[in-house]
Design a protein around this motif. Structure first.
Motif, mmCIF file in Angstrom:
data_model
loop_
_atom_site.group_PDB
_atom_site.id
_atom_site.type_symbol
_atom_site.label_atom_id
_atom_site.label_comp_id
_atom_site.label_asym_id
_atom_site.label_seq_id
_atom_site.Cartn_x
_atom_site.Cartn_y
_atom_site.Cartn_z
ATOM 1 N N GLN A 100 0.854 -1.193 0.000
ATOM 2 C CA GLN A 100 0.000 0.000 0.000
ATOM 3 C C GLN A 100 0.882 1.231 0.000
ATOM 4 N N GLU A 120 -13.267 13.750 -3.036
ATOM 5 C CA GLU A 120 -12.226 13.313 -3.968
ATOM 6 C C GLU A 120 -12.683 13.254 -5.421
ATOM 7 N N GLU A 153 -0.410 12.884 -7.487
ATOM 8 C CA GLU A 153 -1.516 11.989 -7.128
ATOM 9 C C GLU A 153 -1.817 11.027 -8.275
ATOM 10 N N GLN A 154 -1.883 11.568 -9.491
ATOM 11 C CA GLN A 154 -2.185 10.738 -10.657
ATOM 12 C C GLN A 154 -1.111 9.670 -10.873
ATOM 13 N N GLN A 157 -1.411 6.857 -8.256
ATOM 14 C CA GLN A 157 -2.508 5.944 -8.589
ATOM 15 C C GLN A 157 -2.171 5.073 -9.799
ATOM 16 N N GLU A 158 -1.403 5.609 -10.730
ATOM 17 C CA GLU A 158 -1.002 4.852 -11.916
ATOM 18 C C GLU A 158 0.003 3.752 -11.572
ATOM 19 N N TYR A 160 0.808 2.489 -8.387
ATOM 20 C CA TYR A 160 0.538 1.646 -7.224
ATOM 21 C C TYR A 160 -0.961 1.328 -7.165
ATOM 22 N N PRO A 161 -1.354 0.120 -7.525
ATOM 23 C CA PRO A 161 -2.782 -0.237 -7.555
ATOM 24 C C PRO A 161 -3.486 -0.059 -6.213
ATOM 25 N N SER A 163 -3.398 2.332 -3.334
ATOM 26 C CA SER A 163 -2.825 3.591 -2.862
ATOM 27 C C SER A 163 -3.886 4.380 -2.114
ATOM 28 N N THR A 164 -3.404 5.225 -1.235
ATOM 29 C CA THR A 164 -4.268 6.121 -0.483
ATOM 30 C C THR A 164 -3.718 7.522 -0.653
ATOM 31 N N ILE A 165 -4.577 8.432 -1.055
ATOM 32 C CA ILE A 165 -4.210 9.834 -1.205
ATOM 33 C C ILE A 165 -4.858 10.583 -0.041
#
Length: 189
Positions: A100, A120, A153-154, A157-158, A160-161, A163-165
């Motif tokens: 994660q 979000e 952020e993008q 997410q790209e 790391y499948p 992920s937590t922002i």
């Protein structure tokens, strides 16, 4: 004094940064929970702060982070990243090797700072067409802060499948040198 309960499962955690004004508390909390902590930073701010208690990896997010090669972690806490280049630089070694990824972003990514009740799904600040999102120019990390954090952020997410922002507003802590928090109580007084 309150005690911190041990975690049910010991995690191998990488903290990027970890010695700034909020990092030390995060490290102490993770250690108190029984986790294994590794820091990745230049080891220049508060050098060897946790010597003997954590694994210290010395790397520069603007340059060489090859010390990450061949490593994997249950979790990554990315505290200081303000440049998309840093995300891409780390991902070249950690993509596919992280359980994660937790990225500390900011409410400043919101395209409309006047709108209330945002979540979000609201629009974020786009990258200007004339700005290289992978520039390591520190001036752009200031002038394009919102756009850079959005792009970060993008990328997270790209790459790391899982992920937590996290988009906090004002971040304060006992080692905060900015006086951002104390300004307001003083002004109210």
């Amino acid at each position: 004094a309150p005690t911190t309960a041990k975690a049910d499962k010991k995690l191998d955690i990488l903290m990027i940064g970890g010695t700034g004004f909020t990092g030390p508390e995060q490290v102490e909390y993770a250690l108190a929970r029984g986790h294994k902590v590794t820091l990745l930073n230049r080891n220049k701010r508060r050098p060897d702060l946790f010597k003997g208690r954590i694994d210290q990896l010395v790397g520069d997010l603007n340059a060489d982070v090859s010390v990450l090669k061949g490593r994997s972690f249950d979790a990554v806490l990315d505290i200081p990243t303000t440049a998309p280049y840093w995300v891409r630089n780390v991902a070249q070694y950690l993509k596919g090797h992280v359980g994660q990824y937790v990225f500390i972003s900011t409410v400043s990514v919101d395209a409309d700072s006047c709108k209330t009740n945002k979540d979000e799904t609201d629009a974020t600040t786009p990258m200007p067409k004339d700005v290289d999102p992978y520039s390591v120019d520190p001036a752009l990390r200031g002038s394009q802060y919102s756009a850079f954090k959005t792009f970060c952020e993008q990328l997270v997410q790209e790459h790391y499948p899982v992920s937590t922002i996290i988009r906090p507003g004002l971040i304060v802590g006992p080692l905060d040198p900015s006086d951002r928090f104390t300004y307001w109580p003083s002004r109210i007084d």
